[in-house]
Motif scaffolding. Structure first.
Motif, short mmCIF file in Angstrom:
data_model
loop_
_atom_site.label_atom_id
_atom_site.label_comp_id
_atom_site.label_asym_id
_atom_site.label_seq_id
_atom_site.Cartn_x
_atom_site.Cartn_y
_atom_site.Cartn_z
N LEU A 439 0.97 -1.39 0.00
CA LEU A 439 -0.02 0.03 -0.14
C LEU A 439 0.77 1.23 0.06
CD1 LEU A 439 -2.72 1.48 0.19
CD2 LEU A 439 -2.66 1.23 2.74
N ALA A 440 1.96 1.12 0.84
CA ALA A 440 2.87 2.37 0.91
C ALA A 440 3.61 2.55 -0.41
CB ALA A 440 3.86 2.16 2.13
N ILE A 441 3.94 1.51 -1.11
CA ILE A 441 4.72 1.84 -2.33
C ILE A 441 3.86 2.13 -3.34
CG2 ILE A 441 5.74 0.38 -4.07
CD1 ILE A 441 7.35 -1.30 -2.13
N LYS A 442 2.49 1.71 -3.37
CA LYS A 442 1.59 2.23 -4.57
C LYS A 442 1.30 3.63 -4.36
CE LYS A 442 0.75 -1.96 -6.48
NZ LYS A 442 0.37 -2.52 -7.80
N SER A 443 1.25 3.97 -3.08
CA SER A 443 1.04 5.21 -2.61
C SER A 443 2.12 6.33 -3.30
CB SER A 443 0.75 5.61 -1.01
OG SER A 443 0.71 6.91 -1.06
N ILE A 444 3.32 5.79 -2.97
CA ILE A 444 4.57 6.65 -3.52
C ILE A 444 4.35 6.72 -4.91
CG2 ILE A 444 6.88 6.66 -3.74
CD1 ILE A 444 6.97 5.10 -0.95
N LEU A 445 4.23 5.44 -5.69
CA LEU A 445 4.09 5.34 -7.28
C LEU A 445 3.16 6.28 -7.80
CD1 LEU A 445 4.54 1.86 -8.01
CD2 LEU A 445 6.19 3.38 -8.37
N THR A 446 2.16 6.76 -7.30
CA THR A 446 1.00 7.56 -7.86
C THR A 446 1.59 8.99 -8.06
OG1 THR A 446 0.40 8.15 -5.52
CG2 THR A 446 -0.87 6.26 -6.77
N ASN A 447 2.67 9.28 -7.27
CA ASN A 447 3.23 10.58 -7.53
C ASN A 447 4.26 10.62 -8.87
OD1 ASN A 447 2.07 11.68 -5.26
ND2 ASN A 447 3.57 10.72 -3.91
#
Length: 550
Positions: A439-447
């Motif tokens: 979840l954290a990685i996907k959140s970072i990737l959205t940027n």
């Protein structure tokens, strides 16, 4: 993004049609209500193999259809590669026939499951606590780092050079192998070529030589017969020419009396002209006829050479021998020039290899620069998600081999406890930890990159209320730049959605069916209150639900 879904005759769903919005969409429902059925239907859209047992009524066709808005996904190249018609609004349809046969269509074009899977990966990412293996996959880890490193363009350049490198390397190996094999045959090929060149072959000369040989070999008989013929034609008293001349004279005198006599006379004149020509030709042949034993020997020797070569090379025509000679000449020339060809290929390969190394170095440097920032962002988010002692590391090591995405090897390392040793992520993190890390990685990737629609399937299982609230905030933040679905049992997460759907079962004519309903504000308060306090919700649960929604 997924904008519409239609399911007919699948599992407990008789007929379902629903439209979706951007942002964060919540899906809730009691255990067993059919949320997994919804995911199963979407999995078929993504290319999962169909199973006739999942069809509600086996005598009717099952149809699952999803509409995606892909205008911002830059998928034109992918559609072209898969030979599909590109449409900004793309419709994917799966059909399961009563026979058990499955069919798939993209914009009404039939596709196989491999193509559907390739496309599906770019449209929808279904993620559950039991589907975190992607996080430990090397390709995914590289995708994460390269997205943060902005390596997209240089990776394309690298891939082009890698293709050229592999082609040149293959060609060089082929020429080197040919050199080894050709060296074994060079002496023999040179011998064959010299033999054919010394024969000085001319196309069509076999027939000419055979004719000349027959003439020279039978010259006495030919001379005798030509002399006899000449005498029969030209004898002054009894020769055919003399006799025909007399016939002509007689008929010429009759010609004035009748057209018939004139016609016969003209025919005799024509015959006499032809016979005079034959007589002259025979005289020419007699004059040309000359015995030449030396020439006979020469012709005979050349015929023996040609026939021996025809037999040796198992062909029937001199033209075929000439072609063999030309092929041998090309082969010998190519063999003798292989050293030059190989040297040129080695120069070209070295040039491409240097360029490839330049791109690989740039890719590596960009990754090294991106890793510290990635680790920092990730650890901050993990602390937010209830993992304050989590430590992350990314090990980037050089490889001597040119890989598909550079010459680096990558490992995600993780330590969950303070003072703990780093270990590979797949060995060091539990299922729940992997879920939060993802979840954290996907959140970072959205940027950094345009992600496909993501659907989180109960990744909040076993998470406390406060942590679930943090997870919800992260999902909410992600949904500002992408479409996010989450299937949840936690009211803290359900309250953060822009839209809320409820999955439930109902009996219709004594048949249990799964339904999906979009909740209005009042219904949403009730649903969250029941998630907080159970079916017999209290007034405090309703107030708490209102507070969460506000």
């Amino acid at each position: 993004m997924l904008i519409a879904l239609s399911i007919k005759n699948y599992a407990l769903i008789d007929s379902l049609q629903v439209n979706f919005n951007n942002g964060l969409t919540i899906i809730t429902g009691e255990t067993g209500a059919g949320k997994s059925i919804l995911l199963g239907g979407l999995s078929l859209i993504l290319g999962k193999r169909a199973d006739l047992s999942s069809v509600k009524n086996a005598s009717e066709k099952c149809i699952i259809e999803a509409t995606f808005d892909i205008a911002n996904y830059n998928l034109e190249t992918l559609f072209k590669a898969e030979d599909l018609d590109y449409e900004p609004q793309t419709i994917i349809r799966r059909e399961i026939l009563p026979s058990g046969k499955s069919r798939a269509f993209v914009n009404d074009t039939p596709v196989n499951l491999d193509s559907l899977q390739v496309l599906g990966e770019r449209l929808l990412d279904i993620h559950s606590q039991h589907q975190t293996l992607q996080l430990t996959n090397d390709d995914f880890q590289f995708q994460v780092i390269d997205a943060l490193a902005d390596n997209s363009k240089v990776l394309q350049d690298y891939a082009e050079q890698l293709r050229a490198f592999k082609v040149l390397k293959s060609e060089l190996k082929k020429f080197q192998t040919q050199k080894i094999e050709a060296a074994k045959e060079l002496d023999y090929n040179l011998f064959l070529l010299k033999e054919l060149e010394e024969a000085n072959l001319l196309d069509g000369e076999l027939e000419s030589l055979e004719e000349e040989y027959e003439t020279l070999n039978n010259i006495e008989e030919i001379g005798e017969r030509l002399t006899t013929t000449h005498e029969l034609l030209g004898n002054p008293e009894l020769g055919i020419v003399t006799q025909l001349t007399e016939i002509k004279n007689q008929l010429t005198k009759l010609a004035p009396y009748s057209a018939d006599y004139k016609l016969v006379s003209e025919r005799v004149v024509s015959s006499l002209i032809e016979l005079d020509d034959i007589f002259a030709e025979i005289e020419t042949l007699q004059e040309a006829l000359e015995a030449d034993p030396n020439r006979l020997n020469t012709v005979n020797a050349k015929l023996q050479v040609i026939n021996n070569l025809l037999q040796k090379h198992a062909v029937a025509e001199v033209s075929e021998l000439i072609q063999i000679k030309n092929d041998l000449s090309d082969n010998v020339s190519f063999t003798e020039n292989l050293d030059t060809v190989i040297a040129d290929k080695e120069k070209d390969l070295l040039k491409v290899e240097n360029q490839l190394s330049t791109f690989a170095t740039k890719i590596h440097n960009n990754r090294e620069k991106a890793i510290p920032g990635f680790i920092k962002q990730l650890e901050v988010l993990l602390e937010t998600l209830g993992m304050p002692n989590a430590r992350f590391n990314v090990e980037l090591t050089h490889s001597e081999t040119f890989l598909s995405n550079g010459n680096d090897e990558l490992k995600f390392l993780f330590s969950a406890n303070k003072g703990g040793q780093f270990n590979e992520l797949k060995k060091a993190a539990s299922g729940g930890e992997l879920s939060r890390i993802m979840l954290a990685i996907k959140s970072i990737l959205t940027n950094y990159t345009q992600l496909p629609t993501i659907m989180f399937d109960e990744i909040d299982t076993g998470v406390s209320g406060e942590i679930s609230n943090k997870m919800a905030l992260i999902m909410q933040q992600m949904s500002k730049t992408m479409q996010v679905f989450t299937i949840t049992h936690l009211p803290q997460i359900a309250a953060k959605g822009d839209v809320h759907f409820k999955v439930f079962k109902e009996d219709v004519e004594e048949v249990t069916q799964t339904q999906l309903k979009r909740l209005n504000p009042e219904e949403r308060i009730v649903e969250i209150a029941q998630m907080l306090g159970g079916i017999n919700m209290s007034s405090s649960a309703i107030e708490h639900a209102k507070q969460l929604l506000n």
